[in-house]
Design a protein around this motif. Structure first.
Motif, PDB file in Angstrom:
ATOM      1  N   TYR A   1      24.791   5.263  82.214  1.00 44.50           N
ATOM      2  CA  TYR A   1      25.866   6.012  82.857  1.00 44.50           C
ATOM      3  C   TYR A   1      25.306   7.245  83.571  1.00 44.50           C
ATOM      4  N   MET A   2      24.412   7.971  82.912  1.00 43.25           N
ATOM      5  CA  MET A   2      23.835   9.163  83.532  1.00 43.25           C
ATOM      6  C   MET A   2      22.947   8.801  84.713  1.00 43.25           C
ATOM      7  N   MET A   3      22.205   7.684  84.596  1.00 42.04           N
ATOM      8  CA  MET A   3      21.338   7.281  85.705  1.00 42.04           C
ATOM      9  C   MET A   3      22.167   6.868  86.920  1.00 42.04           C
ATOM     10  N   ARG A   4      23.316   6.218  86.696  1.00 40.49           N
ATOM     11  CA  ARG A   4      24.174   5.854  87.836  1.00 40.49           C
ATOM     12  C   ARG A   4      24.732   7.105  88.504  1.00 40.49           C
ATOM     13  N   ARG A   5      25.177   8.057  87.717  1.00 39.06           N
ATOM     14  CA  ARG A   5      25.735   9.290  88.286  1.00 39.06           C
ATOM     15  C   ARG A   5      24.685  10.045  89.093  1.00 39.06           C
ATOM     16  N   ALA A   6      23.426   9.970  88.656  1.00 38.72           N
ATOM     17  CA  ALA A   6      22.353  10.683  89.348  1.00 38.72           C
ATOM     18  C   ALA A   6      21.748   9.868  90.478  1.00 38.72           C
ATOM     19  N   ASN A   7      22.293   8.648  90.721  1.00 36.81           N
ATOM     20  CA  ASN A   7      21.711   7.748  91.736  1.00 36.81           C
ATOM     21  C   ASN A   7      20.218   7.554  91.525  1.00 36.81           C
ATOM     22  N   ASP A   8      19.837   7.362  90.281  1.00 40.71           N
ATOM     23  CA  ASP A   8      18.429   7.203  89.941  1.00 40.71           C
ATOM     24  C   ASP A   8      17.881   5.918  90.569  1.00 40.71           C
ATOM     25  N   PRO A   9      16.750   5.972  91.233  1.00 42.41           N
ATOM     26  CA  PRO A   9      16.204   4.772  91.899  1.00 42.41           C
ATOM     27  C   PRO A   9      15.776   3.676  90.928  1.00 42.41           C
ATOM     28  N   ASP A  10      15.532   4.026  89.672  1.00 38.72           N
ATOM     29  CA  ASP A  10      15.098   3.031  88.688  1.00 38.72           C
ATOM     30  C   ASP A  10      16.244   2.534  87.809  1.00 38.72           C
ATOM     31  N   CYS A  11      17.480   2.861  88.179  1.00 34.57           N
ATOM     32  CA  CYS A  11      18.620   2.481  87.341  1.00 34.57           C
ATOM     33  C   CYS A  11      18.744   0.965  87.223  1.00 34.57           C
ATOM     34  N   GLN A  12      18.586   0.236  88.312  1.00 33.42           N
ATOM     35  CA  GLN A  12      18.726  -1.220  88.268  1.00 33.42           C
ATOM     36  C   GLN A  12      17.648  -1.853  87.400  1.00 33.42           C
ATOM     37  N   THR A  13      16.430  -1.332  87.458  1.00 32.98           N
ATOM     38  CA  THR A  13      15.348  -1.864  86.624  1.00 32.98           C
ATOM     39  C   THR A  13      15.669  -1.699  85.141  1.00 32.98           C
ATOM     40  N   VAL A  14      16.114  -0.506  84.752  1.00 33.90           N
ATOM     41  CA  VAL A  14      16.446  -0.259  83.352  1.00 33.90           C
ATOM     42  C   VAL A  14      17.644  -1.099  82.930  1.00 33.90           C
ATOM     43  N   GLU A  15      18.657  -1.191  83.790  1.00 34.73           N
ATOM     44  CA  GLU A  15      19.859  -1.952  83.447  1.00 34.73           C
ATOM     45  C   GLU A  15      19.545  -3.432  83.272  1.00 34.73           C
ATOM     46  N   ARG A  16      18.656  -3.970  84.096  1.00 39.08           N
ATOM     47  CA  ARG A  16      18.289  -5.382  83.975  1.00 39.08           C
ATOM     48  C   ARG A  16      17.603  -5.665  82.643  1.00 39.08           C
ATOM     49  N   LEU A  17      16.711  -4.791  82.218  1.00 38.89           N
ATOM     50  CA  LEU A  17      16.030  -4.983  80.938  1.00 38.89           C
ATOM     51  C   LEU A  17      16.996  -4.807  79.768  1.00 38.89           C
ATOM     52  N   VAL A  18      17.898  -3.834  79.874  1.00 42.27           N
ATOM     53  CA  VAL A  18      18.867  -3.606  78.795  1.00 42.27           C
ATOM     54  C   VAL A  18      19.760  -4.823  78.616  1.00 42.27           C
TER      55      VAL A  18
ATOM     56  N   LYS B   1      11.911  -1.563  74.211  1.00 45.92           N
ATOM     57  CA  LYS B   1      11.250  -0.265  74.258  1.00 45.92           C
ATOM     58  C   LYS B   1       9.818  -0.389  74.798  1.00 45.92           C
ATOM     59  N   ASN B   2       9.103  -1.412  74.353  1.00 45.44           N
ATOM     60  CA  ASN B   2       7.727  -1.603  74.801  1.00 45.44           C
ATOM     61  C   ASN B   2       7.663  -1.904  76.295  1.00 45.44           C
ATOM     62  N   LYS B   3       8.628  -2.692  76.800  1.00 48.79           N
ATOM     63  CA  LYS B   3       8.630  -3.003  78.234  1.00 48.79           C
ATOM     64  C   LYS B   3       8.943  -1.762  79.065  1.00 48.79           C
ATOM     65  N   LEU B   4       9.882  -0.932  78.590  1.00 49.60           N
ATOM     66  CA  LEU B   4      10.177   0.306  79.314  1.00 49.60           C
ATOM     67  C   LEU B   4       8.972   1.238  79.325  1.00 49.60           C
ATOM     68  N   ARG B   5       8.185   1.184  78.273  1.00 50.78           N
ATOM     69  CA  ARG B   5       7.035   2.086  78.175  1.00 50.78           C
ATOM     70  C   ARG B   5       5.898   1.711  79.122  1.00 50.78           C
ATOM     71  N   ILE B   6       5.790   0.439  79.496  1.00 51.43           N
ATOM     72  CA  ILE B   6       4.655   0.016  80.328  1.00 51.43           C
ATOM     73  C   ILE B   6       5.000  -0.039  81.809  1.00 51.43           C
ATOM     74  N   ILE B   7       6.296   0.077  82.170  1.00 54.55           N
ATOM     75  CA  ILE B   7       6.668   0.056  83.586  1.00 54.55           C
ATOM     76  C   ILE B   7       6.065   1.269  84.282  1.00 54.55           C
ATOM     77  N   GLN B   8       5.489   1.010  85.454  1.00 58.49           N
ATOM     78  CA  GLN B   8       4.843   2.060  86.265  1.00 58.49           C
ATOM     79  C   GLN B   8       3.747   2.784  85.484  1.00 58.49           C
ATOM     80  N   GLY B   9       3.099   2.045  84.585  1.00 61.02           N
ATOM     81  CA  GLY B   9       2.019   2.639  83.807  1.00 61.02           C
ATOM     82  C   GLY B   9       2.476   3.721  82.855  1.00 61.02           C
ATOM     83  N   GLY B  10       3.727   3.656  82.419  1.00 60.62           N
ATOM     84  CA  GLY B  10       4.264   4.655  81.493  1.00 60.62           C
ATOM     85  C   GLY B  10       4.965   5.820  82.165  1.00 60.62           C
ATOM     86  N   LYS B  11       4.929   5.888  83.502  1.00 62.41           N
ATOM     87  CA  LYS B  11       5.545   7.032  84.197  1.00 62.41           C
ATOM     88  C   LYS B  11       7.064   7.013  84.070  1.00 62.41           C
TER      89      LYS B  11
END
Length: 521
Positions: free
Chosen positions: A171-188, A201-211
């Motif tokens: 919800y917060m990522m959508r409100r902030a128009n976060d560019p990675d919102c779709q990536t996180v939502e797809r994994l969730v 959790k492990n997949k979120l940690r390795i995306i973009q090398g942990g960034k």
């Protein structure tokens, strides 16, 4: 001309005569407007006060608020990582204690319900977060009980928890128009319905090398460690002057449409029907041993082997045992490869079984913090072993004896399944080995004409002088290399003592949510 003046005078006199009635009409028009009540003022000043109709029952009537409305209006207490105690200096708590609660104490019948929602950020394991979220909500509940002068029934509290608060994160990522919102939502949406919290959790940690994970931890996670609440207050009826009776204007009948209101704070797919149990015992086998080719034996000689590893409730150490038992014999060609090797070992994993922060003080429960797929990554080990052997290559070459040794090793444990219960173990051991043995051969060496189809130790002296195990062999160097397949066989029960073959345990009592939908017209 005189007639004109008479008409003008009549108009002026009528105007002066109607002046009092004009003022009365204006005052009447203002009197039929919606009156302002104390509730209106309070709602503007304290958005977390939600006013309900008289006779409202929190248990049977439900709550006419959507998740978005609750998120925008609810008061929020933010907690540090792994903490659940309230700060006495918090401005919101002071506002409650000094302004809101005194009003409720003066008219105790107005408080009809309290919506509490404890939440945690996603770094911790699910079961640990569920407990922490519950403790945060309970801290706020205890504060209200302490400040209110009248008795509150437990039924007044609508108590919920968000142990894995990915819904609010999205919800917060959508409100902030976060560019990675779709990536996180797809994994969730992919992993949470299957309760694959660790894998998500492990997949979120390795995306973009942990960034991405570091940015979420910096920008969003601190806002998820909260306890939100709303107070449900009974409306006050304002006194109104009776309005003039106006004939009703007929309107065409319109069909009412059912609207589904989400009462729960968390989608059903985020609710876990069971929690993962902690590993108790695993079974393993060294895959490399099944590909052994014996030189001079000139054939494939797989070495059957089996091992076990015991996992304590917490810490870095584990304890294991293994048995190697090749027992090949081909008497017709005098070839033997028979070994019994017993090994005991202890391992020290660089990351402990939980791999998370420790429990908050006062939050001790059954098995402590838990992540699932307990011990993994790099480890060190120490071992001792002992065994017996008989090896023969032909009728003139054979050895029989016993040996023992000790050493150290290093390895890496890598999960290969989604739930982490199947793993590959890459290991190397080095140490010292000493053997006592005697060579033997087929048939009697002293009397070559005597044939009894037996094997004899190679000894040409007097029989009375013979002593077994006259020879010694010592070795210092690599003693074992392995690629070991490991499977978690037994798991600790949580609700009672004992172990089970099932990796998950239903937890009806600890369910943070029970999704409920009501229909309003």
């Amino acid at each position: 001309m005189q007639r004109k003046f008479q008409i003008l005078a009549l108009i002026i006199s009528i105007w002066f005569t109607m002046q009092p009635y004009a003022g009365f009409a204006a005052s009447f028009a203002s009197s039929v407007e919606s009156p302002t009540t104390p509730d209106t003022t309070l709602a503007k000043r304290y958005p977390y006060l939600h006013f309900v109709e008289k006779g409202y029952d929190v248990n049977s009537d439900g709550i006419d608020l959507t998740d978005d409305e609750f998120y925008n209006r609810a008061a929020r207490l933010v907690f540090p990582v792994n903490k659940f105690n309230l700060s006495v200096d918090d401005p919101l708590l002071k506002e409650l204690a000094n302004d809101v609660i005194p009003e409720l104490n003066r008219d105790s019948s107005r408080l009809q319900g309290v919506m509490l929602r404890g939440a945690s950020s996603p770094e911790g394991p699910f079961r640990y977060n569920a407990r922490l979220s519950r403790l945060r909500a309970n801290s706020l509940k205890d504060f209200l009980r302490e400040k209110l002068t009248f008795r509150i029934d437990n039924k007044v509290f609508e108590h919920q928890t968000d142990p894995v608060d990915y819904r609010t994160l999205l919800y917060m990522m959508r409100r902030a128009n976060d560019p990675d919102c779709q990536t996180v939502e797809r994994l969730v949406n992919r992993h949470l319905p299957r309760r694959e919290y660790t894998l998500l959790k492990n997949k979120l940690r390795i995306i973009q090398g942990g960034k991405l994970w570091n940015r979420l931890n910096r920008d969003y996670f601190p806002q998820l460690r909260t306890a939100r609440f709303m107070l449900l207050i009974e409306k006050q009826q304002a006194e109104q002057k009776p309005a003039p009776v106006v004939p009703p204007v007929p309107h065409p009948a319109m069909p009412t449409e059912k609207v589904e209101l989400v009462v729960d704070s968390m989608p059903a797919q985020l609710v876990s029907d069971c929690t993962p149990r902690r590993e108790f015992l695993s079974i393993k086998t060294n895959l490399l041993f099944y590909g052994v080719w014996m030189p001079n034996y000139n054939r494939w000689c797989p070495i059957p082997n089996v091992g076990i590893e015991y996992y304590p409730k917490r810490g870095h150490f584990t304890f294991g045992a293994s048995l190697d038992f090749p027992w090949w014999r081909h008497k017709s060609v005098h070839k033997y490869f028979q070994i019994r090797n017993y090994q005991l070992e202890t391992r020290y994993y660089l990351k402990d079984g939980a791999n998370e922060a420790h429990e908050p003080k006062g939050a001790n429960e059954t098995n402590g913090p838990y992540k699932g797929g307990a011990f993994r990554g790099f480890y060190l080990l120490g071992y001792v072993h002992a065994g017996l052997f008989e090896i023969g290559f032909d009728k003139d070459t054979g050895w029989k004896g016993e040996g023992f040794g000790a050493g150290i090793g290093v390895g890496y444990m890598m999960p290969i399944s989604k739930n982490g219960h199947w793993r590959l173990d890459f290991g190397l051991q080095v140490g010292w080995l000493t053997c006592r043995y005697d060579p033997y051969q087929y048939e009697n060496l002293v009397n070559l004409d005597y044939h009894d189809d037996l094997y004899y130790y190679r000894w040409t002296g007097k029989a009375s002088d013979f002593k077994e195990r006259q020879y010694r062999f010592n070795w210092l160097g690599p003693t074992r290399v392995g690629i070991t397949l490991t499977y978690d066989l037994l798991y600790r029960r949580q609700s009672k003592k004992g172990v089970s073959f099932k990796a998950y345990e239903p937890h009806e009592a600890n369910k943070p949510y029970k999704p409920e939908r009501r229909t309003a017209r």
